[in-house]
Design a protein around this motif. Sequence first.
Motif, PDB file in Angstrom:
ATOM      1  N   THR A 208       0.818  -1.210   0.000  1.00 27.01           N
ATOM      2  CA  THR A 208       0.000   0.000   0.000  1.00 27.01           C
ATOM      3  C   THR A 208       0.859   1.270   0.000  1.00 27.01           C
ATOM      4  OG1 THR A 208      -0.180  -0.180   2.414  1.00 27.01           O
ATOM      5  CG2 THR A 208      -1.976  -1.064   1.118  1.00 27.01           C
ATOM      6  N   SER A 209       2.033   1.208   0.632  1.00 24.12           N
ATOM      7  CA  SER A 209       2.907   2.388   0.689  1.00 24.12           C
ATOM      8  C   SER A 209       3.528   2.698  -0.668  1.00 24.12           C
ATOM      9  CB  SER A 209       4.012   2.178   1.737  1.00 24.12           C
ATOM     10  OG  SER A 209       3.457   2.053   3.032  1.00 24.12           O
ATOM     11  N   THR A 210       3.472   1.747  -1.582  1.00 26.21           N
ATOM     12  CA  THR A 210       3.998   1.962  -2.928  1.00 26.21           C
ATOM     13  C   THR A 210       3.040   2.786  -3.783  1.00 26.21           C
ATOM     14  OG1 THR A 210       5.183  -0.151  -2.819  1.00 26.21           O
ATOM     15  CG2 THR A 210       4.848   0.785  -5.001  1.00 26.21           C
ATOM     16  N   THR A 211       1.739   2.674  -3.516  1.00 27.90           N
ATOM     17  CA  THR A 211       0.749   3.298  -4.389  1.00 27.90           C
ATOM     18  C   THR A 211      -0.026   4.449  -3.741  1.00 27.90           C
ATOM     19  OG1 THR A 211      -0.856   1.604  -3.739  1.00 27.90           O
ATOM     20  CG2 THR A 211       0.426   1.199  -5.741  1.00 27.90           C
ATOM     21  N   ILE A 212      -0.503   4.243  -2.509  1.00 26.95           N
ATOM     22  CA  ILE A 212      -1.439   5.210  -1.927  1.00 26.95           C
ATOM     23  C   ILE A 212      -0.816   6.584  -1.681  1.00 26.95           C
ATOM     24  CG2 ILE A 212      -2.979   5.679   0.019  1.00 26.95           C
ATOM     25  CD1 ILE A 212      -3.642   2.801   0.209  1.00 26.95           C
ATOM     26  N   PRO A 213       0.412   6.705  -1.138  1.00 24.94           N
ATOM     27  CA  PRO A 213       0.968   8.056  -0.937  1.00 24.94           C
ATOM     28  C   PRO A 213       1.027   8.885  -2.213  1.00 24.94           C
ATOM     29  CG  PRO A 213       2.231   6.463   0.320  1.00 24.94           C
ATOM     30  CD  PRO A 213       1.289   5.673  -0.544  1.00 24.94           C
ATOM     31  N   VAL A 214       1.424   8.273  -3.321  1.00 22.04           N
ATOM     32  CA  VAL A 214       1.457   8.986  -4.602  1.00 22.04           C
ATOM     33  C   VAL A 214       0.047   9.418  -4.997  1.00 22.04           C
ATOM     34  CG1 VAL A 214       2.013   8.782  -7.061  1.00 22.04           C
ATOM     35  CG2 VAL A 214       3.508   7.728  -5.357  1.00 22.04           C
ATOM     36  N   MET A 215      -0.915   8.518  -4.787  1.00 20.33           N
ATOM     37  CA  MET A 215      -2.302   8.826  -5.105  1.00 20.33           C
ATOM     38  C   MET A 215      -2.820   9.985  -4.263  1.00 20.33           C
ATOM     39  SD  MET A 215      -5.668   6.418  -4.646  1.00 20.33           S
ATOM     40  CE  MET A 215      -4.646   4.974  -4.839  1.00 20.33           C
ATOM     41  N   LEU A 216      -2.496   9.995  -2.970  1.00 20.78           N
ATOM     42  CA  LEU A 216      -2.957  11.046  -2.073  1.00 20.78           C
ATOM     43  C   LEU A 216      -2.404  12.410  -2.488  1.00 20.78           C
ATOM     44  CD1 LEU A 216      -2.650   9.260   1.395  1.00 20.78           C
ATOM     45  CD2 LEU A 216      -4.739   9.732   0.115  1.00 20.78           C
ATOM     46  N   VAL A 217      -1.124  12.445  -2.851  1.00 20.50           N
ATOM     47  CA  VAL A 217      -0.515  13.703  -3.296  1.00 20.50           C
ATOM     48  C   VAL A 217      -1.170  14.194  -4.579  1.00 20.50           C
ATOM     49  CG1 VAL A 217       1.601  14.751  -4.172  1.00 20.50           C
ATOM     50  CG2 VAL A 217       1.693  13.248  -2.166  1.00 20.50           C
ATOM     51  N   ASN A 218      -1.472  13.268  -5.494  1.00 20.32           N
ATOM     52  CA  ASN A 218      -2.047  13.654  -6.783  1.00 20.32           C
ATOM     53  C   ASN A 218      -3.468  14.180  -6.672  1.00 20.32           C
ATOM     54  OD1 ASN A 218       0.030  13.321  -8.648  1.00 20.32           O
ATOM     55  ND2 ASN A 218      -0.301  11.109  -8.789  1.00 20.32           N
ATOM     56  N   PHE A 219      -4.166  13.854  -5.594  1.00 15.78           N
ATOM     57  CA  PHE A 219      -5.523  14.377  -5.428  1.00 15.78           C
ATOM     58  C   PHE A 219      -5.526  15.907  -5.299  1.00 15.78           C
ATOM     59  CE2 PHE A 219      -6.946  10.075  -3.729  1.00 15.78           C
ATOM     60  CZ  PHE A 219      -7.700   9.785  -4.863  1.00 15.78           C
ATOM     61  N   PHE A 220      -4.370  16.475  -4.932  1.00 18.28           N
ATOM     62  CA  PHE A 220      -4.267  17.931  -4.802  1.00 18.28           C
ATOM     63  C   PHE A 220      -3.828  18.597  -6.107  1.00 18.28           C
ATOM     64  CE2 PHE A 220      -3.864  16.569  -0.372  1.00 18.28           C
ATOM     65  CZ  PHE A 220      -4.775  17.413   0.245  1.00 18.28           C
ATOM     66  N   HIS A 221      -3.507  17.792  -7.112  1.00 19.50           N
ATOM     67  CA  HIS A 221      -3.025  18.323  -8.377  1.00 19.50           C
ATOM     68  C   HIS A 221      -4.036  18.064  -9.484  1.00 19.50           C
ATOM     69  CE1 HIS A 221       1.196  17.552  -6.552  1.00 19.50           C
ATOM     70  NE2 HIS A 221       0.785  18.780  -6.264  1.00 19.50           N
ATOM     71  N   ARG A 222      -4.245  19.060 -10.299  1.00 17.38           N
ATOM     72  CA  ARG A 222      -5.130  18.880 -11.446  1.00 17.38           C
ATOM     73  C   ARG A 222      -4.520  17.891 -12.433  1.00 17.38           C
ATOM     74  NH1 ARG A 222      -7.047  23.688 -15.617  1.00 17.38           N
ATOM     75  NH2 ARG A 222      -8.369  22.369 -16.956  1.00 17.38           N
ATOM     76  N   LYS A 223      -3.216  18.016 -12.630  1.00 11.87           N
ATOM     77  CA  LYS A 223      -2.487  17.102 -13.503  1.00 11.87           C
ATOM     78  C   LYS A 223      -1.776  16.071 -12.640  1.00 11.87           C
ATOM     79  CE  LYS A 223       0.973  17.161 -17.232  1.00 11.87           C
ATOM     80  NZ  LYS A 223       1.945  18.003 -17.956  1.00 11.87           N
ATOM     81  N   LYS A 224      -2.282  14.845 -12.665  1.00  7.86           N
ATOM     82  CA  LYS A 224      -1.769  13.789 -11.794  1.00  7.86           C
ATOM     83  C   LYS A 224      -0.648  13.044 -12.508  1.00  7.86           C
ATOM     84  CE  LYS A 224      -6.543  13.358 -10.288  1.00  7.86           C
ATOM     85  NZ  LYS A 224      -6.421  14.426  -9.302  1.00  7.86           N
ATOM     86  N   THR A 225       0.575  13.283 -12.098  1.00  6.98           N
ATOM     87  CA  THR A 225       1.730  12.749 -12.829  1.00  6.98           C
ATOM     88  C   THR A 225       2.624  11.894 -11.933  1.00  6.98           C
ATOM     89  OG1 THR A 225       3.100  14.687 -12.330  1.00  6.98           O
ATOM     90  CG2 THR A 225       1.753  14.760 -14.335  1.00  6.98           C
ATOM     91  N   ILE A 226       3.462  11.130 -12.594  1.00  4.50           N
ATOM     92  CA  ILE A 226       4.541  10.383 -11.946  1.00  4.50           C
ATOM     93  C   ILE A 226       5.701  10.348 -12.925  1.00  4.50           C
ATOM     94  CG2 ILE A 226       3.756   8.130 -12.797  1.00  4.50           C
ATOM     95  CD1 ILE A 226       4.743   6.913 -10.152  1.00  4.50           C
ATOM     96  N   SER A 227       6.914  10.488 -12.441  1.00  2.25           N
ATOM     97  CA  SER A 227       8.080  10.486 -13.327  1.00  2.25           C
ATOM     98  C   SER A 227       8.299   9.099 -13.918  1.00  2.25           C
ATOM     99  CB  SER A 227       9.330  10.924 -12.551  1.00  2.25           C
ATOM    100  OG  SER A 227       9.667   9.955 -11.564  1.00  2.25           O
ATOM    101  N   TYR A 228       9.060   9.050 -14.983  1.00  2.00           N
ATOM    102  CA  TYR A 228       9.379   7.772 -15.630  1.00  2.00           C
ATOM    103  C   TYR A 228      10.082   6.843 -14.651  1.00  2.00           C
ATOM    104  CZ  TYR A 228      11.639   4.445 -18.804  1.00  2.00           C
ATOM    105  OH  TYR A 228      12.073   3.301 -19.415  1.00  2.00           O
ATOM    106  N   GLU A 229      11.063   7.393 -13.928  1.00  2.00           N
ATOM    107  CA  GLU A 229      11.800   6.581 -12.948  1.00  2.00           C
ATOM    108  C   GLU A 229      10.880   6.146 -11.808  1.00  2.00           C
ATOM    109  OE1 GLU A 229      12.734   9.537 -14.039  1.00  2.00           O
ATOM    110  OE2 GLU A 229      14.469   9.036 -15.308  1.00  2.00           O
TER     111      GLU A 229
END
Length: 319
Positions: A77-98
């Motif tokens: 869950t720590s691999t996915t949910i923190p990134v998801m939580l941060v993206n909820f505050f961004h209109r453009k939900k991104t993640i780097s290639y790396e």
Amino acid sequence: MTPFEMNNQTDVTEFIFLGFSNHPKLQGLFFLVFLIIYLTTLLGNMLIITATKISLALHTPMYYFLSNLSFLDVCYTSTTIPVMLVNFFHRKKTISYEGCLSQIFFLVTCTGTECVLLAAMAYDRYVAICHPLQYPVLMSVKVCVFLVTGSWLCGLVNSVIHTVLAATLSLCGPNQISHFLCDIPLLLELSCSDTSLNESVLHLASATIGLSPCLFTGVSYILIISAILRIPSAQGRNKAFSTCASHLTVVVIFYGMANFNYDKPREGYSLDIDILVSVLFCVVTPMLNPIIYSLRNKEVKGVLRKLAGGYVIPGNISV
């Protein structure tokens, strides 16, 4: 790859997640719901790990496997949910290639490890019920460490192979992922290079890391249920079944959700349904595991009560 495709190939540096994008007004609600789920998952699994560490009554093979399962769920869950939580505050939900490759590595590692670990736990229950007199020998400390280490190695080796192959893909625009996380099939859809090797390895891994442990677990429980039905007294049957009911419930939920998540038809599903199925497998299942073991296991419930009592009432630590 044709010359035209090569000219239109772009260097992808980030990916845009489209998951939950259909409901822009519900981002705050989504954030709150997933934050509660994440904190519940962390608390439940950390309590299980703590209980198995501090209680001598839980220093048995079954709870050794359970503590590793809880650690896996925390990592997953720590691999996915923190990134998801941060993206909820961004209109453009991104993640780097790396970041995407890193997420794939940890997701595949945890998923593969859990498949093999659940099979090891099924073997533990088989030995306990079908060969109780040989249990101390067949499930010695050395055997338990070997099974857990082997589970992690299977997950790691499988993940390294998939991640390396994914890193060799030539990706073309658009760099949009119709999901809230990175996964191998999703990257294959964005590739403009030959993916036959990736797909072949993916099918092979599904058979060896996914299907084989599932079949082993199924056969183990067929033998377990046969042995339980041969017990003459109803009390003895209930006691024997209660020792494996929690694990059987977790196995059914895990493989049931995995089947819906990875074997659903590619067409005919809306993005919302696709996301819902993935949430059930990737987010809800890790939260349910400690709840299932706590509700259906008297030993775990007893230790958790004592643990809670020790923190709530100073000086009343009885663990």
